[in-house]
Motif scaffolding. Sequence first.
Motif, mmCIF file in Angstrom:
data_model
loop_
_atom_site.group_PDB
_atom_site.id
_atom_site.type_symbol
_atom_site.label_atom_id
_atom_site.label_comp_id
_atom_site.label_asym_id
_atom_site.label_seq_id
_atom_site.Cartn_x
_atom_site.Cartn_y
_atom_site.Cartn_z
ATOM 1 N N ALA A 42 -23.823 21.031 61.034
ATOM 2 C CA ALA A 42 -24.569 22.175 60.368
ATOM 3 C C ALA A 42 -25.551 22.739 61.710
ATOM 4 C CB ALA A 42 -25.332 21.578 59.481
ATOM 5 N N THR A 43 -25.888 21.718 62.671
ATOM 6 C CA THR A 43 -26.910 22.197 63.674
ATOM 7 C C THR A 43 -26.425 22.979 64.569
ATOM 8 O OG1 THR A 43 -25.833 20.458 64.897
ATOM 9 C CG2 THR A 43 -28.109 19.897 63.760
ATOM 10 N N LEU A 44 -24.927 23.475 64.581
ATOM 11 C CA LEU A 44 -24.510 24.288 65.514
ATOM 12 C C LEU A 44 -24.159 25.613 64.988
ATOM 13 C CD1 LEU A 44 -22.116 22.128 68.029
ATOM 14 C CD2 LEU A 44 -24.434 23.512 68.519
ATOM 15 N N ILE A 45 -24.072 25.633 63.504
ATOM 16 C CA ILE A 45 -23.325 26.876 62.847
ATOM 17 C C ILE A 45 -23.944 27.977 63.592
ATOM 18 C CG2 ILE A 45 -23.222 27.981 60.597
ATOM 19 C CD1 ILE A 45 -23.051 25.324 59.481
ATOM 20 N N SER A 46 -25.306 28.250 63.332
ATOM 21 C CA SER A 46 -26.031 29.604 63.823
ATOM 22 C C SER A 46 -25.549 29.800 65.264
ATOM 23 C CB SER A 46 -27.489 29.107 63.592
ATOM 24 O OG SER A 46 -28.022 30.262 64.036
ATOM 25 N N ALA A 47 -25.674 28.838 66.016
ATOM 26 C CA ALA A 47 -25.756 29.031 67.561
ATOM 27 C C ALA A 47 -24.325 29.574 67.977
ATOM 28 C CB ALA A 47 -25.853 27.960 68.398
ATOM 29 N N ILE A 48 -23.178 29.135 67.196
ATOM 30 C CA ILE A 48 -21.750 29.486 67.474
ATOM 31 C C ILE A 48 -21.481 30.868 66.828
ATOM 32 C CG2 ILE A 48 -19.301 28.882 66.913
ATOM 33 C CD1 ILE A 48 -19.960 26.012 67.691
ATOM 34 N N ASP A 49 -22.267 30.947 65.513
ATOM 35 C CA ASP A 49 -22.017 32.163 64.876
ATOM 36 C C ASP A 49 -22.431 33.266 66.057
ATOM 37 O OD1 ASP A 49 -20.983 33.618 62.597
ATOM 38 O OD2 ASP A 49 -23.214 34.240 62.071
ATOM 39 N N ASP A 50 -23.638 33.146 66.837
ATOM 40 C CA ASP A 50 -24.219 33.936 67.458
ATOM 41 C C ASP A 50 -23.379 34.108 68.652
ATOM 42 O OD1 ASP A 50 -26.397 34.636 65.792
ATOM 43 O OD2 ASP A 50 -27.479 33.496 66.898
ATOM 44 N N ALA A 51 -22.892 32.917 69.257
ATOM 45 C CA ALA A 51 -22.183 33.170 70.642
ATOM 46 C C ALA A 51 -20.784 33.500 70.663
ATOM 47 C CB ALA A 51 -22.508 31.734 71.412
#
Length: 245
Positions: A42-51
């Motif tokens: 869950a800690t990476l969802i937003s970053a990967i969604d952006d990147a």
Amino acid sequence: MRRKMAAGNWKMNGLSANLAEVAAMNDAAKESDCDVLLCVPATLISAIDDAAPDVVTGAQDCHQNVSGAHTGEISAEMICDAGAEYVILGHSERRADNGETDKCVHEKTNAAWAAGLKAIVCVGETLDQRKSQNTLDIIGGQLATSIPDLATGENLVVAYEPVWAIGTGLTPTTDQIGEVHDFIRMRLERRFGEGVGRSVRILYGGSMNPKNVSEIAVVSNVDGGLVGGASLRATDFIPIIKTLS
Ligand code: PEP
């Protein structure tokens, strides 16, 4: 026609330093004809969604309740809010480590759908169950109880993951995979009608890698893969994406 899917399950792996791997996977996803999905912590969802705009993001679990006093848990709505489209539910590691039952998976699937997430519901037999020739009974029971009535080809993906094949390097024969995938298709059609039953994607998961993906990908009713270890590195996952395209 069901669109193939290459879905990665990062389990409890991944830091922001791993985003470089994801950039390479994104390039492969952009050129591919299959859906490329990464179910990350869950800690990476937003970053990967952006990147990685060409990679669809997913989570690996959600709570069955909408909100409340459940310290440490994450709701389906929160996962959606972070940018995820999918959530894996009923993975055998959660069934084993957290005592998740088919009834619990059913509740979580309803929670995921209510929040607008698509559910990847995992089913699979243990080695003892296979040896005692109970595989299809086990899978049939898991499908019947874990999947709620409102399934569609849009909101549900089923992953067949033999427990004994996950992370072990062992895989069933292609005949064994075909037998289970055909059985799952038959049960989905019988319960939800031919239209819905034919539209739900069925993924194979369990030690899929760049070497075995081509023979698994052509098995009857295999619509892609749920890939653990081999989804962590671009050098392993990209050939899988390309084979499934
Ligand atoms: C999984 O965790 O869903 C999985 C299939 O793992 P692996 O590919 O490492 O066997």
